[in-house]
Design a protein around this motif. Structure first.
Motif, mmCIF file in Angstrom:
data_model
loop_
_atom_site.group_PDB
_atom_site.id
_atom_site.type_symbol
_atom_site.label_atom_id
_atom_site.label_comp_id
_atom_site.label_asym_id
_atom_site.label_seq_id
_atom_site.Cartn_x
_atom_site.Cartn_y
_atom_site.Cartn_z
ATOM 1 N N GLU A 218 0.831 -1.208 0.000
ATOM 2 C CA GLU A 218 0.000 0.000 0.000
ATOM 3 C C GLU A 218 0.863 1.254 0.000
ATOM 4 O O GLU A 218 0.599 2.210 -0.746
ATOM 5 C CB GLU A 218 -0.915 -0.005 1.236
ATOM 6 C CG GLU A 218 -1.769 1.237 1.385
ATOM 7 C CD GLU A 218 -2.466 1.296 2.736
ATOM 8 O OE1 GLU A 218 -3.686 1.490 2.765
ATOM 9 O OE2 GLU A 218 -1.759 1.151 3.760
ATOM 10 N N ALA A 219 1.905 1.264 0.826
ATOM 11 C CA ALA A 219 2.781 2.432 0.901
ATOM 12 C C ALA A 219 3.503 2.681 -0.417
ATOM 13 O O ALA A 219 3.755 3.832 -0.792
ATOM 14 C CB ALA A 219 3.790 2.248 2.033
ATOM 15 N N ALA A 220 3.837 1.595 -1.130
ATOM 16 C CA ALA A 220 4.537 1.746 -2.403
ATOM 17 C C ALA A 220 3.599 2.227 -3.509
ATOM 18 O O ALA A 220 3.989 3.047 -4.350
ATOM 19 C CB ALA A 220 5.188 0.423 -2.800
ATOM 20 N N LEU A 221 2.367 1.714 -3.509
ATOM 21 C CA LEU A 221 1.434 2.040 -4.585
ATOM 22 C C LEU A 221 0.671 3.339 -4.334
ATOM 23 O O LEU A 221 0.374 4.082 -5.277
ATOM 24 C CB LEU A 221 0.431 0.890 -4.778
ATOM 25 C CG LEU A 221 1.020 -0.447 -5.222
ATOM 26 C CD1 LEU A 221 -0.071 -1.506 -5.305
ATOM 27 C CD2 LEU A 221 1.723 -0.309 -6.563
ATOM 28 N N VAL A 222 0.330 3.591 -3.066
ATOM 29 C CA VAL A 222 -0.450 4.791 -2.723
ATOM 30 C C VAL A 222 0.231 5.496 -1.556
ATOM 31 O O VAL A 222 -0.219 5.404 -0.405
ATOM 32 C CB VAL A 222 -1.904 4.415 -2.346
ATOM 33 C CG1 VAL A 222 -2.768 5.681 -2.246
ATOM 34 C CG2 VAL A 222 -2.502 3.454 -3.352
ATOM 35 N N PRO A 223 1.328 6.218 -1.817
ATOM 36 C CA PRO A 223 2.032 6.910 -0.726
ATOM 37 C C PRO A 223 1.111 7.931 -0.050
ATOM 38 O O PRO A 223 0.517 8.785 -0.705
ATOM 39 C CB PRO A 223 3.204 7.603 -1.443
ATOM 40 C CG PRO A 223 3.352 6.879 -2.742
ATOM 41 C CD PRO A 223 1.975 6.430 -3.123
ATOM 42 N N THR A 224 0.972 7.806 1.250
ATOM 43 C CA THR A 224 0.093 8.685 2.021
ATOM 44 C C THR A 224 0.771 9.075 3.318
ATOM 45 O O THR A 224 1.357 8.226 3.994
ATOM 46 C CB THR A 224 -1.250 7.990 2.343
ATOM 47 O OG1 THR A 224 -1.836 7.513 1.123
ATOM 48 C CG2 THR A 224 -2.210 8.954 3.011
ATOM 49 N N GLN A 225 0.689 10.356 3.672
ATOM 50 C CA GLN A 225 1.281 10.819 4.919
ATOM 51 C C GLN A 225 0.372 10.476 6.093
ATOM 52 O O GLN A 225 -0.847 10.649 6.025
ATOM 53 C CB GLN A 225 1.510 12.334 4.871
ATOM 54 C CG GLN A 225 2.199 12.889 6.105
ATOM 55 C CD GLN A 225 2.451 14.384 6.003
ATOM 56 O OE1 GLN A 225 2.098 15.002 4.999
ATOM 57 N NE2 GLN A 225 3.058 14.951 7.024
ATOM 58 N N VAL A 226 0.972 9.978 7.156
ATOM 59 C CA VAL A 226 0.220 9.664 8.368
ATOM 60 C C VAL A 226 0.209 10.893 9.278
ATOM 61 O O VAL A 226 1.250 11.504 9.524
ATOM 62 C CB VAL A 226 0.841 8.468 9.114
ATOM 63 C CG1 VAL A 226 0.047 8.148 10.374
ATOM 64 C CG2 VAL A 226 0.905 7.254 8.196
ATOM 65 N N HIS A 227 -0.973 11.253 9.761
ATOM 66 C CA HIS A 227 -1.124 12.415 10.641
ATOM 67 C C HIS A 227 -1.250 11.915 12.082
ATOM 68 O O HIS A 227 -2.335 11.603 12.559
ATOM 69 C CB HIS A 227 -2.349 13.239 10.232
ATOM 70 C CG HIS A 227 -2.309 13.700 8.804
ATOM 71 N ND1 HIS A 227 -1.540 14.759 8.383
ATOM 72 C CD2 HIS A 227 -2.924 13.213 7.685
ATOM 73 C CE1 HIS A 227 -1.698 14.944 7.082
ATOM 74 N NE2 HIS A 227 -2.524 14.012 6.628
ATOM 75 N N TRP A 228 -0.097 11.843 12.753
ATOM 76 C CA TRP A 228 -0.091 11.300 14.101
ATOM 77 C C TRP A 228 -0.539 12.344 15.114
ATOM 78 O O TRP A 228 -0.262 13.532 14.985
ATOM 79 C CB TRP A 228 1.309 10.810 14.468
ATOM 80 C CG TRP A 228 1.731 9.583 13.723
ATOM 81 C CD1 TRP A 228 2.645 9.498 12.719
ATOM 82 C CD2 TRP A 228 1.214 8.255 13.911
ATOM 83 N NE1 TRP A 228 2.747 8.210 12.268
ATOM 84 C CE2 TRP A 228 1.894 7.416 12.982
ATOM 85 C CE3 TRP A 228 0.267 7.702 14.768
ATOM 86 C CZ2 TRP A 228 1.634 6.059 12.888
ATOM 87 C CZ3 TRP A 228 0.018 6.338 14.678
ATOM 88 C CH2 TRP A 228 0.697 5.541 13.749
ATOM 89 N N SER A 229 -1.257 11.874 16.128
ATOM 90 C CA SER A 229 -1.680 12.694 17.253
ATOM 91 C C SER A 229 -1.960 11.768 18.415
ATOM 92 O O SER A 229 -1.993 10.530 18.257
ATOM 93 C CB SER A 229 -2.942 13.502 16.906
ATOM 94 O OG SER A 229 -4.058 12.629 16.731
ATOM 95 N N LEU A 230 -2.171 12.339 19.582
ATOM 96 C CA LEU A 230 -2.488 11.512 20.755
ATOM 97 C C LEU A 230 -3.791 10.756 20.538
ATOM 98 O O LEU A 230 -3.897 9.571 20.889
ATOM 99 C CB LEU A 230 -2.582 12.396 21.999
ATOM 100 C CG LEU A 230 -2.954 11.663 23.304
ATOM 101 C CD1 LEU A 230 -1.912 10.600 23.641
ATOM 102 C CD2 LEU A 230 -3.097 12.663 24.456
ATOM 103 N N ALA A 231 -4.780 11.416 19.943
ATOM 104 C CA ALA A 231 -6.065 10.759 19.694
ATOM 105 C C ALA A 231 -5.900 9.585 18.735
ATOM 106 O O ALA A 231 -6.509 8.519 18.931
ATOM 107 C CB ALA A 231 -7.057 11.771 19.123
#
Length: 307
Positions: A218-231
């Motif tokens: 998935e990361a190779a085909l559809v690169p997407t940034q992860v939005h990390w937070s405490l929630a």
């Protein structure tokens, strides 16, 4: 396996997973656009693995124990694929285009999937009671979807995520039957002395092979940034502890007690719980049709489980 009659303890064991899985669908929808769906599944089981390792270590802690696992790698790999890899990943991908209620509604196909897989692959013909129970439960779920007005069902539209969820339920049906009807190397005297924690740890290890590989793809085909937070982190921890470890513990023991066909009817409680959770989050009280739907679903469970 000869299914036993339901008792209160087993009914409670099989009622908790639908509640946890309904909350999982809501949580998965909340994470859309924040964490890629297949990555959610991999992260979920990595966190679950951290909990399971100390509890089930005896199942892999010695060379002899690991040899027992490797000798049974084929059925264990299939359990990991269907129960940990495919089912959960398909559900999270489905939630990117579908709603929690639609996704959980489609779990109403579980009794039908269980019956089809059982009939085609395990020689278990559906009974008249089973078919009647399926009809009652499906009617209850339809009431939830239609908000108490069955005539409105004709106007409901399904999206690609709904079709993915059908594939997920088929995967779950195979997983449940493999638990109930294991191969000879995993049954009787030939089954290693794994307790539940050890067995779940082994399933998770094999499942993470599938889930991790899919997440990398998935990361190779559809690169997407992860939005990390405490929630976000807390949501993933909850998914790992509740819908993963606790739900699988209760489901495995419930299936062992009454068989997959009867247990499958309890999954029909998932959309009802999802509707109630959504109503609670929106501040809208339950409606009378929720009570009627609950009664129909329970009636389906009772009818199907009677000897």
């Amino acid at each position: 396996m000869t299914a036993q009659s339901l008792n209160v303890r087993t009914a409670l064991l099989l009622t908790l997973p639908p509640l946890l899985w309904a909350s999982n669908a809501v949580a998965g929808r909340m994470l859309v656009g924040i964490v890629p769906p297949v990555m959610i599944n991999a992260a979920r089981w990595i966190l679950a693995l951290m909990v399971l390792l100390p509890l089930g270590w005896q199942a892999i802690g010695t060379p002899a124990a690991r040899a027992q696992v490797l000798a049974r790698w084929k059925p264990l790999a299939l359990l990991g694929l269907t129960g940990v890899g495919a089912y959960n990943a398909l559900q999270y991908v489905a939630l990117t285009t579908s709603t929690p209620l639609n996704v959980t509604l489609i779990t109403a196909s579980s009794p039908v999937c269980m019956m089809i897989v059982g009939a085609l692959f395990y020689g278990q013909r559906p009974t008249g009671r089973g078919l009647l129970g399926a009809a009652l439960s499906l009617l209850g779920v339809a009431l939830v979807l239609a908000r108490g007005e069955l005539a409105s069902l004709a106007g409901i539209q399904f999206v690609p995520g709904d079709l993915l969820m059908l594939l997920a339920m088929l995967s779950w049906a195979f997983y449940s039957w493999m638990l109930a009807k294991p191969p000879a190397s995993m049954a009787g005297d030939q089954r290693p002395a794994w307790d539940w924690w050890g067995f779940m740890l082994i399933q998770t290890l094999f499942g993470l092979g599938w889930a991790g590989g899919a997440a990398l793809l998935e990361a190779a085909l559809v690169p997407t940034q992860v939005h990390w937070s405490l929630a976000t982190a807390l949501t993933l921890v909850y998914i790992a502890l509740g819908p993963s470890i606790l739900a699988y513990l209760c489901w495995g023991r419930g299936v062992a007690a009454v068989g997959p066909s009867t247990a499958g009817f309890f999954i029909n409680l998932t959309p009802l719980f999802a509707a109630l959770l959504q109503a609670l989050l929106l501040g809208v009280p339950p409606q009378p049709y929720h009570a009627l739907a609950f009664a129909l679903i329970v009636a389906g469970i009772v009818v199907s489980s009677r000897r």
